[in-house]
Design a protein around this motif. Structure first.
Motif: not given
Length: 168
Positions: A52-72, A75-82
């Motif tokens: 994501a950083e190499a693609k030029g993303f400055k922010v990731i918006i991640a939506g998830a339901g139930m266990a909702a692991h996608l945003p976290g 955030a564990a991998i991408f160094p900028m805001p999630v």
């Protein structure tokens, strides 16, 4: 090059995530939208988050339901805001998603908006980007001013209909 990555675990999340995209479009912010499952496609997920950083993303918006692991996990991998959007669920009304996203361990922050809060996620991403973009900051100020004027116009209409301002 997209500035914001929008990622969701299922196409059923699309109506909420589209609200984030609509806000980004309103402010002419480029984005890339993806459906990706952290649980069902772990290799693809890691490639997305690591790239994501190499693609030029400055922010990731991640939506998830139930266990909702996608945003976290983003955030564990991408160094900028999630920004996490908890999705409404049938079992617990989205509280399960909200708690999963907001209760991240120390050192792995995820900015979290309301359940199904796609529009606010888009606005928060715009505000993050505006910290280094004066033109975008002015657009956000104008947006806020327009919201204020809309409320004042509604109040004016109410007053013209014969209602008095409420005062204590």
């Amino acid at each position: 090059m997209a500035q914001v990555g929008i990622v969701m675990g299922s196409d059923s999340d699309m109506p909420v995530m589209a609200k984030a995209a609509d806000i980004l479009e309103k402010f002419n912010i480029s984005y890339e939208m993806t459906i990706l499952s952290a649980h069902r496609e772990p290799d693809e997920f890691f490639a997305y988050a690591k790239g994501a950083e190499a693609k030029g993303f400055k922010v990731i918006i991640a939506g998830a339901g139930m266990a909702a692991h996608l945003p976290g996990m983003c955030a564990a991998i991408f160094p900028m805001p999630v920004i996490g959007i908890p999705m409404h669920t049938t079992s617990l009304g989205g509280r399960d998603s909200l708690y999963s996203i907001v209760q991240m361990p120390s050192g792995i922050p995820v900015a979290t908006v309301a359940i199904n809060g796609g529009a606010n996620a888009g606005l928060l991403a715009a505000k993050i980007l505006a910290t280094s973009n004066e033109a975008l900051l002015q657009k956000l100020k104008d947006y806020s001013e327009n919201m204020k004027k809309e409320v004042q116009a509604k109040d004016q209409k109410l007053q013209e209909a014969g209602y008095k301002n409420y005062t204590k």
